[in-house]
Design an enzyme around this catalytic site. Structure first.
Site, PDB file in Angstrom:
ATOM      1  N   GLU A 240      45.750  30.847  49.915  1.00 20.71           N
ATOM      2  CA  GLU A 240      45.635  32.307  49.882  1.00 20.71           C
ATOM      3  C   GLU A 240      44.329  32.627  49.186  1.00 20.71           C
ATOM      4  O   GLU A 240      44.105  32.208  48.048  1.00 20.71           O
ATOM      5  CB  GLU A 240      46.816  32.923  49.137  1.00 20.71           C
ATOM      6  CG  GLU A 240      46.786  34.445  49.138  1.00 20.71           C
ATOM      7  CD  GLU A 240      47.421  35.046  47.919  1.00 20.71           C
ATOM      8  OE1 GLU A 240      46.749  35.883  47.282  1.00 20.71           O
ATOM      9  OE2 GLU A 240      48.556  34.669  47.584  1.00 20.71           O
ATOM     10  N   CYS A 278      46.122  40.218  44.195  1.00 25.04           N
ATOM     11  CA  CYS A 278      45.542  39.919  45.503  1.00 25.04           C
ATOM     12  C   CYS A 278      45.806  41.030  46.507  1.00 25.04           C
ATOM     13  O   CYS A 278      45.276  40.993  47.612  1.00 25.04           O
ATOM     14  CB  CYS A 278      46.086  38.593  46.027  1.00 25.04           C
ATOM     15  SG  CYS A 278      47.818  38.324  45.677  1.00 25.04           S
TER      16      CYS A 278
END
Length: 499
Positions: A240, A278
């Site tokens: 990620e 994020c």
């Protein structure tokens, strides 16, 4: 509390990191661990959660000290971490992740008989997990990657993050206690610490590692992807990486709602956790016109009143300052407002800017700035909006704010956003990721290195498995999951029908 962080390899402390010792122990543990029953593995995961809870006070103290994050945030992360472990304990016991399919033999079928075919998922092998800087618990030592890999039957070697080594060691000790209590091989879990990038590269290069989980920067993720691809036996890396999480505000959301409240909610999401999630909304598309002007003025006022918050490390704060300077220095960008630097070290001011749509390609305006920096782009209508959305890179999330009158516009946007994001929200904000069965925390590149999976939610277990088919294997040699008597009580697809 004083604690000197160590590597913990196969249950044994080490003053210096030893990747080879950890991966060797993991490889030796794999045959035993992969053979555990659903109940054994589920009970182990539950015990890991309980052991972490028993050390909550010490873990919270260490994490607050190392990260600068508030105690309430860290306490919440402890709960999320143990909740993930217990979710995967339920998943393992239910057994759906094994994906069992049985196609019984059809010896009399014409023109050719069909053999007896049975399929299940099996674990890949030892997994390397990289702890994240921004989540000292939920995405680190015993976070989602570790929980899902252990649930799949894969031993785990964690590369602890140097920003919170004591926190990582405390959690690692809790995991190793659970390993010992369940009489599992010590190599089921190891924890290694070390500065710099070479230790992580060594871990990914090690031939005993069969897959990698990573949460961090695009540069760091792509370096691991390249290393994994260059191995004699390439392995998957589930990284990620970067995302600016676009938000589209449609006209009806402004006309029918409280514009100031909407703008303040946007700034709250943008600045949450110093913008170090994020999923912070780094790009917002806003209609032209008086309502959009009012939103922008209210958002600018909220930013101006927002103090900077301490960032996780001096390096992250420096990168944020460089990123905001880059955006501010781009010709055509207008800075709407900046806040005030926060008290203490590395707490730079949040910033809100406006950029014309033409800067979304060919400039750095859409590059992720990890921190509380947002860019607003105005649009006149959906015809102008659609091509700009199509030019965006892959994202973790995309959000639409709308009212009923915007339904047709939203319907046109959805197919485009499905190509761009792993999670699509309506009338909400992307910060906050529910740990559940239906959650997707992933997306097209560069949000992740592999868009076919998720790092949050029960689907994450599938990253660490592969299918295997048994053809005409004698009944007494078949593994339990595919035997006719179904000793584990699994739901299975027999001749295409779910039973």
């Amino acid at each position: 509390m004083t604690l000197t962080a160590h590597s913990i390899i196969a249950g044994t402390e080490a003053e210096s990191p030893s990747v080879e010792a950890g991966t060797t122990a993991a490889a030796e543990a794999f045959p035993v661990y992969r053979a555990t029953t659903p109940e054994q593995r589920g009970a182990f995961l539950d015990s890991v959660a309980s052991e972490i809870e028993s050390d909550t006070d010490a873990i919270v103290e260490a994490a607050v000290s190392e990260s600068g994050l508030p105690e309430a945030r860290i306490s919440g992360e402890v709960g999320r971490t143990t909740g993930q472990l217990r979710l995967f304990a339920e998943v393992v016991r239910r057994g759906d992740h094994l994906g069992v399919r049985l196609d019984p033999a059809l010896p009399n079928r014409e023109p050719l008989p069909r053999p007896d075919l049975r399929q299940r998922m099996v674990p890949l092998g030892p997994v390397a997990v990289f702890g994240a800087s921004n989540f000292p618990l939920a995405f680190s030592t015993a976070g989602g990657d570790t929980a899902s890999a252990l649930a799949a039957g894969c031993p785990v070697v964690v590369k602890g993050h140097p920003a919170h080594p004591r926190t990582g060691e405390l959690v690692a000790r809790a995991v190793t206690r659970a390993v010992a209590a369940h009489h599992l091989p010590a190599g089921v879990f190891s924890f290694v610490l070390g500065e710099g990038t070479e230790l992580g590269q060594e871990l990914v290069r090690d031939p005993r590692i069969k897959a990698v989980g990573f949460t961090g920067s695009r540069g760091g993720g792509l370096a691991l992807v390249a290393t994994a691809a260059a191995r004699p036996e390439p392995i998957p890396v589930f990284a990620e990486m970067s995302s600016i999480n676009p938000v589209v505000v449609l006209p009806g959301a402004l006309a029918d709602g409280d514009v100031r409240a909407l703008a303040e909610a946007y700034v709250g999401s943008l600045t949450l956790g110093a913008g170090q999630f994020c999923t912070n909304p780094g790009l917002l598309f806003l209609p032209t016109g008086a309502d959009g002007d009012a939103f922008l003025a209210a958002a600018g006022e909220a930013i101006a009143n927002a103090p900077g918050q301490r960032m996780l490390t001096p390096g992250i704060a420096d990168a944020y300052s460089a990123g905001t300077a880059r955006v501010e220095g781009t010709q055509g960008v207008r800075v709407i407002a900046t806040g005030q630097a926060g008290d203490g070290e590395h707490a730079p001011a949040p910033m809100l800017s406006e950029a014309p749509a033409g800067l979304l390609t060919g400039t750095d305006v859409t590059d992720e700035v990890f921190g509380a920096s947002g860019v607003v782009v105005r649009f006149e209508d959906v015809e102008m909006l659609l091509p700009n959305l199509e030019r965006l890179e892959g994202q973790l999330t995309a959000t639409i704010h709308f009212a009923p009158d915007d339904a047709e516009a939203a319907r046109r946007l959805l197919p485009v956003l499905e190509e761009k994001a792993g999670r699509i929200l309506f009338n909400g904000w992307p910060t906050g990721v529910e740990v559940s069965h239906a959650m997707v925390h992933g997306g097209p590149f560069p949000a992740t290195s592999d868009s076919r999976s998720t790092s949050v939610g029960s689907l994450a277990i599938e990253r660490w498995q592969r299918p295997i088919c048994y053809q005409d294997v004698p009944a007494d040699l078949l593994p339990e999951a595919v035997r006719d008597d179904n000793p584990w009580g699994l739901r299975r697809r027999v001749d295409g029908e779910l039973e």
